[in-house]
Every structure is written in C-alpha cells, then in structure tokens.
Design a protein around this motif. Structure first.
Motif, PDB file in Angstrom:
ATOM      1  N   CYS A   1       2.687   0.142  -6.611  1.00  0.00           N
ATOM      2  CA  CYS A   1       2.371  -1.060  -5.846  1.00  0.00           C
ATOM      3  C   CYS A   1       3.112  -2.273  -6.390  1.00  0.00           C
TER       4      CYS A   1
ATOM      5  N   GLY B   1       1.490   7.142  -6.386  1.00  0.00           N
ATOM      6  CA  GLY B   1       0.455   8.150  -6.617  1.00  0.00           C
ATOM      7  C   GLY B   1       0.966   9.554  -6.375  1.00  0.00           C
TER       8      GLY B   1
ATOM      9  N   ASP C   1       7.513   9.978   0.893  1.00  0.00           N
ATOM     10  CA  ASP C   1       6.247  10.691   0.667  1.00  0.00           C
ATOM     11  C   ASP C   1       6.327  12.105   1.235  1.00  0.00           C
TER      12      ASP C   1
ATOM     13  N   ALA D   1       2.109   1.892  -3.409  1.00  0.00           N
ATOM     14  CA  ALA D   1       1.061   2.490  -4.235  1.00  0.00           C
ATOM     15  C   ALA D   1       0.912   3.966  -3.901  1.00  0.00           C
ATOM     16  N   ALA D   2       0.983   4.293  -2.600  1.00  0.00           N
ATOM     17  CA  ALA D   2       0.839   5.687  -2.180  1.00  0.00           C
ATOM     18  C   ALA D   2       1.950   6.544  -2.772  1.00  0.00           C
ATOM     19  N   THR D   3       3.188   6.063  -2.653  1.00  0.00           N
ATOM     20  CA  THR D   3       4.312   6.830  -3.181  1.00  0.00           C
ATOM     21  C   THR D   3       4.187   7.013  -4.689  1.00  0.00           C
TER      22      THR D   3
ATOM     23  N   THR E   1      -5.962   0.941  -4.310  1.00  0.00           N
ATOM     24  CA  THR E   1      -5.282   2.147  -3.851  1.00  0.00           C
ATOM     25  C   THR E   1      -5.357   3.234  -4.923  1.00  0.00           C
ATOM     26  N   ALA E   2      -5.289   2.834  -6.174  1.00  0.00           N
ATOM     27  CA  ALA E   2      -5.375   3.806  -7.254  1.00  0.00           C
ATOM     28  C   ALA E   2      -6.700   4.562  -7.209  1.00  0.00           C
TER      29      ALA E   2
ATOM     30  N   TRP F   1      -4.959  12.856  -0.650  1.00  0.00           N
ATOM     31  CA  TRP F   1      -4.944  11.537  -1.286  1.00  0.00           C
ATOM     32  C   TRP F   1      -4.291  10.505  -0.369  1.00  0.00           C
TER      33      TRP F   1
ATOM     34  N   THR G   1       0.837  -1.197   0.000  1.00  0.00           N
ATOM     35  CA  THR G   1       0.000   0.000   0.000  1.00  0.00           C
ATOM     36  C   THR G   1       0.876   1.253   0.000  1.00  0.00           C
TER      37      THR G   1
ATOM     38  N   SER H   1      -0.023   4.901  -8.978  1.00  0.00           N
ATOM     39  CA  SER H   1      -0.121   4.131  -7.742  1.00  0.00           C
ATOM     40  C   SER H   1      -0.130   2.625  -8.034  1.00  0.00           C
TER      41      SER H   1
ATOM     42  N   GLY I   1      -6.718   6.042  -2.875  1.00  0.00           N
ATOM     43  CA  GLY I   1      -5.574   6.322  -2.021  1.00  0.00           C
ATOM     44  C   GLY I   1      -5.463   5.213  -0.985  1.00  0.00           C
TER      45      GLY I   1
END
Lengths: 266, 336
Positions: free
Chosen positions: B134, B113, B170, B109-111, B258-259, B188, B106, B130, B262
């Motif tokens: 991931c 995004g 992040d 994916a966050a990073t 996550t996409a 997000w 996760t 994202s 978030g």
C-alpha cells in the motif's frame, strides 16, 4: 510601509514572470495593479499574499519577513480574496463567512462572541445578511462574490488583497463590488486589487501600479500618471484620455480603427 | 451549528451531526449484538453480555469470545479505518472517486499481500506485505502524478491505471502459484472476515488509536482546503504539512485495514459519502465517516454470512454489490 516586496524574482516553474521587482503598498491606500494579460500583476499580488514563494527577494509585513511570521498571525493582519475558490457542497452563507474567522480560533475556542460579531458585521457590510441561511450554491454570481468578500472581511484584517474581484461579473455587479471596496477603503483599510479594466482602475484607485512584462512602468495617482502615451506604451493601444464626467478621473477612449475596407474589385 | 461555551472555551457542534453519530453507534451496537448472537448456534443476548464479563457458560464463552467477537471487532475496526481513509482522500482530491479503492492504494496492498502468499508467508508476513504494498503503491501513484504539485484528477487517473496494472499482476501471480496458495490468495483477494482472530483486530486497533488524534487535528484544516489551496492559505493554514500528514494517515489506515481483511472494496468510497449526506455537513466528517464505515462493514459481513446460509460469502463480494449499486445511484442522482 506595512507591506512591501524587494528584489522579487517570481516564476512558475521555469517561466520567470518578473525579476528584481520592487513593489511597495502605501498605507491606507486603495492600490490597484493593472497591466496587459500575462504582465505579472496577479503573480505579484500572490507573492505579496505569500501564496507564491519568490525565487529570490523578500516580502515584508510590518517590518518582519512575512515567511518568518506564524501563518495564522499573518492571516490576522492580511486577508486575500483569491481569484477562484470552490464552494463546498451545501454550505450556508453564514457558515462560509464564518470560515474567515479561522485565524482567530483555537482548538478550545472554536466560536467566541467576537467571531459572532465579526461575521454579523461582515455580512451586513456586504449586504448578504438576508441570505445568511441560504445555500451558497443557489446564489447568483454577484451574490456569491459578495459572500466570498464577506468571508475575507470576517477575517478582520487591516490589509486586504483582491485578485481580480470583478471577473465573471456583469457590469452592474462589477460596480457594486468596487463600490463596496471603496467603502472598505474609506473605513480605513488598505486595499490592493488586481483589475482588468483601466477605466475602473482610474476611478477607484488612490494609487495605481501599471505593469508590463514583469516591471512596474508607472505608479502614482491615476490622474497624474495616466496619459495617452502610457496607454500606448503599456497596451499598444492608441487612445484619447478624457475626463470621466461622473468621477473626474481619467477615462480612456480607444481610437476608432480607420476602416481599411478592401476597395479592390473582383 | 450550536455553540457550547465555558468561560473562554467554546466548542462548535452540529446537532444533526451529533445525532447521526449517536444513531450510527446505536446501529453498530445492534448489528454487532445480532452478529454475536446468531449463527449455527444461537447465544441469547444476556449470555453474550455475561460472557463478555467472564460469567457465561463455557460454550457461550467459546463461541462468542473466541469465534464471533474477533470477527465482529475486526469488522468494526477495519470498517472505521476504511471510512477514515476514504474521507481523507475524498477530501484531498475533492472527488468521491478519490477513494483509496480507486486510486490504487487498496490494489497495491492486495498485490503486496499476494506476493507474500505466493512466497509462502505467514499471516503476519501477508499483513506486512500488504501494508508495504500500500505504501509503495501510494508513493508510486504520487510520483507518477506529480507535475508542479499533484492535481486531483491526474492522481485519480494515474491511480486507476496503476490499479489495472496491479490487478493483472495479481492474476498473473495467481496462475504461477501452486493450487493451495492460489486458493488462499484468491480468497484473500475478495476481502473476507472469515476466521479472523484477535491477532487481526489488535494491529488495526493500535493503528486507529495512534492515528485518530491526527485525523481529529487535520479535519478542520482539510475542510478549509476543500475551498482551494489559496483560500486555505489566506486564513493561515499551512497547506503542505497538513496535506502530507493527512496523506500519511490515510495511506497507513488503508494499508493496515487491508492487511487485516484483504481488499474490501467500496467501504472507503461509500462511507464518507453516506456520512456527508446524512449529516448534511459541508465538508469532510471524520467521526461520522469512521462510524459509518464500521456499521457498513459489519452489516455487510452479517448479510454475507446469513443471506445465502449455509453458503458463506466473503464480505468483499457483499460490499462490492452494495457499493456498486450505491455508486450507480449517486451518479444517476448527480446527473439530474
């Protein structure tokens, strides 16, 4: 012979445990593989059970390369009781034993009448039928091992491999499990077990394979091959061999160490 | 276990598991109806049903169909995807902490995004970033923890380390971004269903439609593999292909979910655990985990919208609060 390995080179990563090993399991025998720690006995069993891919050499089951057979097909002929398994949280005895039926099941045939019968008789044979609805977590070590054995039996294979089935059990439970194995053998199954205790091996095996440093040093009927010389060569242990008063098989009695008490004073 | 038989066919069902799934469906429908009906402007339930079939008032149609329904549907789908992903990874690692929230997927994916946000990407590019993040992070964690195969505990530890690293990345990116991007990215990062439209729901729906059958296929082998690889191989399961398929599905589900919203934390961890305890199933329960994830996420979103109204909390804050409480409870209970 139905199960045999030829020219096996077995290794974990870079550490070669055995090379050029030939091993054959006589049909209908209760074969016990024995030897000192790290001699490769469990590794050999794992290779025969296709748990470990040999670096070189082949394992044949019923004349076919074991790797060329579909894995569920192998699992209908050859069962394995692994050295350690994880009990799923909250599973009942009947459910765990039922999992042994997996190779006989399909997506649209998840629980046939044969599955029911096989699970029933496996629990009967191992004496866990009364525990059917109990949680496996709550059972004692000996009961638990019988449940795992029942799962392997439910698989209804004619060949059954057991990797140290008596480890972590007290002596009474060890004998109980081995007696059960002897019964299974008498019913016509071919059994192969890795054991630690030489005396137990002599008592129960119809065919003994003695290993040291990845090689087979001797094999055959325990009464014929187990001698004081063999034990000294394989285990570096001086002993006397007498006849087991109960079974008439060889009984290893280690020599008493000569007490070299320090006599020097001050 | 109950067995249904028809000629040579037989199906094995747990009555309790079935009951739990039906209850979860009912709960999901109920919560969704409340979410569709209430808010600044109340739409009575019959009008909702009417507008779903194109027979509602124009106002109800706008509010329900354009504003509230996409948010609820996205919540249900994302929750289900997180629930499934968590179920898969917890089963593979045989550990509740093996969920994608903890092992860095996760976070990856966050990073991904945020990088897209900072580069000024559109919402599609953020979603793509994202998903990419991931998958890349999963590969990285897997490669770093690989030593003669992957051991669960090492995977978890490496994942936690990578997670921490990515979280600091992040925040670094946030300080470098201009104020608008930083605000977008910050919102997000907490995970939110605010302003989600059908364009967010659609990719998750497609991913679920494609990946659910794979989940169904691997669920029984995965349950066997929870007893250890040797036990699974002994009954004829080809452990490596099953695991590879399951990991792929789990990473994709986590990335797609996550996409869309978030990184909504803790749904992937809590849903399979709750599902397992409710169904009392010895082993992974895919369907119940997915349903539980869906119910959890829409319920949390409803609470996030209404609890401090008119202040709207991002759903991620709500799930973190609930999930954190649940985690502590679980650890307390396990120690006893």
């Amino acid at each position: 012979m139905r199960l045999q390995g030829t020219g096996l080179t077995l290794s974990y990563d870079d550490r070669v445990v055995a090379s050029g090993l030939d091993v054959a399991i006589p049909d209908g025998s209760f074969t016990v593989i024995i030897g000192p720690n790290a001699c490769g006995k469990s590794t050999t069993l794992r290779a025969l059970a296709r748990m470990l891919k040999p670096r070189a050499g082949t394992v044949h089951l019923d004349g076919s390369l074991i790797t060329s057979l579909p894995s569920k097909e192998v699992a209908r002929r050859l069962g394995l009781l692994p050295q350690s398994s994880i009990v799923p949280d909250g599973i009942t005895v009947a459910d765990l034993v039922g999992r042994g039926r997996y190779p006989h099941q399909r997506l649209m045939r998840q629980w046939s009448k044969q599955d029911e019968t096989a699970v029933g008789s496996a629990m009967e044979a191992t004496g866990v039928a009364d525990l059917a609805d109990r949680c496996v977590d709550e059972l004692s070590g000996g009961q638990r091992q019988r449940v795992w054995l029942a799962m392997a039996l439910a698989q209804e294979t004619s060949i059954l491999l057991l990797d140290e089935p008596t480890t972590f059990l007290d002596i009474a439970h060890q004998i109980e499990v081995l007696d059960l194995c002897a019964d299974l053998h008498e019913q016509g199954r071919t059994l192969v077990a890795v054991l630690h205790d030489l005396n137990q091996a002599c008592r129960y095996a119809t065919h003994l394979i003695v290993m040291r440093e990845g090689r087979i040093v001797a094999e055959g009927d325990p009464a014929e091959i187990v001698t004081a010389e063999l034990v000294r060569d394989v285990y570096d242990l001086r002993c006397e061999i007498i006849t087991d008063p109960q079974s008439g098989t060889p009984l290893i009695v280690p020599e008493v160490r000569r007490r070299a008490r320090a006599t020097a004073s001050g | 276990m109950t067995v249904l038989r028809l000629a040579s066919w037989s199906l094995r069902l747990s009555p309790r598991g079935l009951a739990v799934c039906l209850l979860l469906v009912a709960a999901g429908v109920a919560v969704s109806l409340v979410a569709l009906s209430t808010g600044e402007f109340t739409v009575p339930v019959p009008d909702i049903v009417g507008s779903l079939f194109g027979r509602g008032t124009p106002a109800a149609e706008l509010i329900v169909w354009k504003l509230r329904a996409p948010r609820v549907v996205t919540g249900l789908l994302v929750g289900a995807a997180f629930g499934l992903s968590g179920a898969i990874f917890q089963s593979i690692t045989r550990n509740p902490l093996g969920s994608p929230d903890f092992i860095g997927f996760t976070a990856g994916a966050a990073t991904g995004g945020i990088v897209a946000v900072v580069l000024g990407g559109s919402s599609w590019q953020i979603a793509g970033g994202s998903l990419l993040g991931c998958v890349a992070c999963a590969l990285l964690v897997y490669a770093l923890s690989f030593r003669n195969g992957v051991q669960a505990h090492r995977l978890i530890l490496v994942g936690i380390g990578v997670s921490a690293l990515l979280t600091s990345a992040d925040w670094y990116l946030l300080t470098r971004a201009n104020i608008n991007d930083a605000a977008t990215a910050g919102a997000w990062l907490t995970g939110s269903l605010g302003g989600r439209g059908w364009e967010h729901a659609l990719p998750v729906a497609c991913a679920l439609a494609l990946l659910l059958p794979v989940c169904a296929l691997v669920s029984r082998p995965l349950r066997m593999m929870e007893m250890g690889d040797d036990s699974a191989k002994a009954v004829g399961i080809r452990v490596e292909p099953v695991r590879a398929a399951a990991v792929t599905v789990g990473v994709l589900l986590c990335g797609v979910a996550t996409a869309a919203t978030g990184p909504v934390v803790f749904v992937a961890m809590a849903a399979p655990q709750l599902a397992r305890r409710l169904t009392r199933s010895p082993g992974v329960t895919m369907l119940a985990s997915a349903l539980m994830g869906a119910v959890l996420l829409v319920t949390a979103d409803l609470a996030a919208q209404r609890l401090l109204a008119p202040v709207q909390l991002p759903v991620g804050i709500m799930t973190a609060a609930i999930g954190g409480t649940y985690l502590v409870y679980m650890l307390r209970k396990e120690r006893r």
